[in-house]
Design a protein around this motif. Sequence first.
Motif, PDB file in Angstrom:
ATOM      1  N   TRP A 423       0.854  -1.194   0.000  1.00  0.00           N
ATOM      2  CA  TRP A 423       0.000   0.000   0.000  1.00  0.00           C
ATOM      3  C   TRP A 423       0.883   1.235   0.000  1.00  0.00           C
ATOM      4  CZ3 TRP A 423      -4.634  -0.126  -1.608  1.00  0.00           C
ATOM      5  CH2 TRP A 423      -5.463   0.998  -1.470  1.00  0.00           C
ATOM      6  N   LEU A 424       0.713   2.075  -1.018  1.00  0.00           N
ATOM      7  CA  LEU A 424       1.566   3.246  -1.202  1.00  0.00           C
ATOM      8  C   LEU A 424       0.875   4.514  -0.717  1.00  0.00           C
ATOM      9  CD1 LEU A 424       4.149   4.543  -2.381  1.00  0.00           C
ATOM     10  CD2 LEU A 424       2.990   4.609  -4.607  1.00  0.00           C
ATOM     11  N   ASN A 425       1.634   5.360  -0.008  1.00  0.00           N
ATOM     12  CA  ASN A 425       1.108   6.627   0.486  1.00  0.00           C
ATOM     13  C   ASN A 425       2.253   7.637   0.490  1.00  0.00           C
ATOM     14  OD1 ASN A 425      -0.823   8.412   1.697  1.00  0.00           O
ATOM     15  ND2 ASN A 425       0.129   8.043   3.680  1.00  0.00           N
ATOM     16  N   ASN A 426       2.114   8.701  -0.292  1.00  0.00           N
ATOM     17  CA  ASN A 426       3.227   9.655  -0.369  1.00  0.00           C
ATOM     18  C   ASN A 426       2.765  11.115  -0.403  1.00  0.00           C
ATOM     19  OD1 ASN A 426       3.645   7.975  -3.475  1.00  0.00           O
ATOM     20  ND2 ASN A 426       2.469   9.877  -3.268  1.00  0.00           N
ATOM     21  N   SER A 437      -6.824   4.387   4.950  1.00  0.00           N
ATOM     22  CA  SER A 437      -6.750   3.274   3.994  1.00  0.00           C
ATOM     23  C   SER A 437      -5.564   2.379   4.300  1.00  0.00           C
ATOM     24  CB  SER A 437      -6.673   3.799   2.556  1.00  0.00           C
ATOM     25  OG  SER A 437      -5.497   4.564   2.351  1.00  0.00           O
ATOM     26  N   GLY A 438      -4.455   2.986   4.730  1.00  0.00           N
ATOM     27  CA  GLY A 438      -3.274   2.180   5.059  1.00  0.00           C
ATOM     28  C   GLY A 438      -3.485   1.284   6.261  1.00  0.00           C
ATOM     29  N   MET A 439      -4.353   1.713   7.205  1.00  0.00           N
ATOM     30  CA  MET A 439      -4.686   0.861   8.351  1.00  0.00           C
ATOM     31  C   MET A 439      -5.445  -0.381   7.877  1.00  0.00           C
ATOM     32  SD  MET A 439      -6.109   3.775  10.953  1.00  0.00           S
ATOM     33  CE  MET A 439      -5.157   5.213  11.428  1.00  0.00           C
ATOM     34  N   LYS A 440      -6.373  -0.177   6.944  1.00  0.00           N
ATOM     35  CA  LYS A 440      -7.147  -1.304   6.404  1.00  0.00           C
ATOM     36  C   LYS A 440      -6.235  -2.284   5.699  1.00  0.00           C
ATOM     37  CE  LYS A 440     -10.752   2.084   5.822  1.00  0.00           C
ATOM     38  NZ  LYS A 440     -11.152   3.193   4.950  1.00  0.00           N
ATOM     39  N   ALA A 441      -5.314  -1.736   4.896  1.00  0.00           N
ATOM     40  CA  ALA A 441      -4.363  -2.597   4.201  1.00  0.00           C
ATOM     41  C   ALA A 441      -3.527  -3.389   5.199  1.00  0.00           C
ATOM     42  CB  ALA A 441      -3.472  -1.747   3.299  1.00  0.00           C
ATOM     43  N   ALA A 442      -2.989  -2.694   6.206  1.00  0.00           N
ATOM     44  CA  ALA A 442      -2.133  -3.360   7.192  1.00  0.00           C
ATOM     45  C   ALA A 442      -2.854  -4.492   7.892  1.00  0.00           C
ATOM     46  CB  ALA A 442      -1.633  -2.335   8.221  1.00  0.00           C
ATOM     47  N   PRO A 447       1.528  -4.633   3.618  1.00  0.00           N
ATOM     48  CA  PRO A 447       2.385  -3.655   4.284  1.00  0.00           C
ATOM     49  C   PRO A 447       2.394  -2.315   3.561  1.00  0.00           C
ATOM     50  CG  PRO A 447       3.706  -5.339   3.201  1.00  0.00           C
ATOM     51  CD  PRO A 447       2.294  -5.784   3.091  1.00  0.00           C
ATOM     52  N   ASN A 448       2.568  -1.248   4.340  1.00  0.00           N
ATOM     53  CA  ASN A 448       2.612   0.108   3.810  1.00  0.00           C
ATOM     54  C   ASN A 448       4.023   0.508   3.409  1.00  0.00           C
ATOM     55  OD1 ASN A 448      -0.058   2.022   4.604  1.00  0.00           O
ATOM     56  ND2 ASN A 448       0.073   0.044   5.637  1.00  0.00           N
TER      57      ASN A 448
END
Length: 545
Positions: A423-426, A437-442, A447-448
């Motif tokens: 999961w990408l976040n920048n 969204s990154g919490m849901k992915a984790a 992994p983020n």
Amino acid sequence: MQPSPRVAYFCMEYGLDPTFPIYAGGLGILAGDHMKSAGDLHVPLIGVGLFWDEGYTRQLIGAKHAVVDEYPKTPRDAVRRVDARVDVTVRGKRVPLRVWKVERFVTSTLYLLEPERADDRWITQRLYGGGEDDRLAQEIVLGVGGVRLLAALGEKIDVYHFNEGHAVFAGLELLRRKAFGGTSLAERMELLRPHVVFTTHTPVPAGNEVHDVDVMRKLGADLDFTDDELEHIGGDPFSMTVAGLRLARLANAVAELHGETAREMWAEVDGAAPIISITNGVHAPTWQDARVRAALSADKPKERQDRELWAAHQAMKAELLDEIEQRTKHRLSIDRLVIGFARRAAAYKRADLILGDDKHLKKLFERGVQLVYSGKAHPRDTAGKALVGRLVDAAAKHRGHVVFLENYDMRVGALMTRGADVWLNNPRRPLEASGTSGMKAAMNGVPNVSILDGWWPEGCQHGVTGWKIGDPDPDDDPFDEKDEARVDKRDRALLYEVLEREVLPAYAERATWLAIMRASIAMAQWKFSSDRMIEDYVTKVYAPR
């Protein structure tokens, strides 16, 4: 968990289910998860919102990659009419309201308001639709109408929780009614404050609403307060965030880093409530796939857990790839790394950061990287729509390597946060208040790979639970447009470096990758759940001081 006082929770939008589109994005999804966990934990909390007749945009990609907004009617099969008489005044006209109670998706109590008469229905026609007049009218219905609804129902409320500035007119109505006593405005505010808490969500200045007092008077949002009184509450022009901070005994930001940012942003506001941090969380039963929970059942040996976790992940990945093929006619490889990126299309989130260097991008594609995007722009946000257009263009340019899924919603979000490998976040730090969204992915073992912004500084153990994209630079100025190119170039290089040197080698080693998946799930499952979040609200925010 200690007993909670009776809470009224006001929010403009609620993301409860993809079939009930009365939400736009993260704020609404958070509010929906808040209501779900409040019900699960039997917290005496009543939600107040608006019924949006056409909900939020259904956003599609038309000819020549044009972004097209459609507005189908919101289904009404999940609500029932409540017998309550409530009205507000908008533009000097009495507006009777009807009340709906949500009967599905939550076990907590959630009421939604909308005008009774068809000729007043412009107010709640579309979520965040129209101009300033529409927004003020909507906030009158939410805040003033919400307080009057609770009074009409005979609800005894101990704490009023304003989730964002949209709900602040509830505070004006409570002051007008002298709900907790007092004669002068100062006395009434002093007696009201113990009963109000306020959550601020955005460190982006444009996200904090400000209204001209004359426009408020035209719409009736002033509630007959004098200019001096309105300035005392919210400043001049009237800031909804400033008013929220001054009316509350306690305010909270939505991540530890956001708390630091918010305290700095609002340090000059006289009479503001102290701002603490309650980090957001997500509703695990909604967002974590049951196959992940089953795989990691404590009664199984580790080897079996690993086998079943990988099988569950590959099944969820196949479901995402099936959806992609159905929508785009392109089949991505299940054996190659899929990077997911899905969130609101806002410039500071930099969705296209990774796409900015064709040479490095080609190297990633040669090593098997596949990019899956989704996102939705506000219908009036031309910059956001341009960003969506660039993602669609990238998918056309890099066929087989980049795809874009139109009409980002809860269903697409669930597919992607379960089916991606990474999961990408920048965003530009520190403009991401939290990001969920990154919490849901984790929670699903995805992994983020993220800038250390929002919630990620609290969850990141580099190389263990996921990866950071560089370290914060105190010299960065996220509001300096002249500095954007330098920061973007640096962060892009750091992103390529972590993908090439750390993420791809780890993905090539199944045991290594499974260890990271497990650590990601263990990190997120409680710490970033809405159950933990609700417990924090009860003990640190709602409880009397």
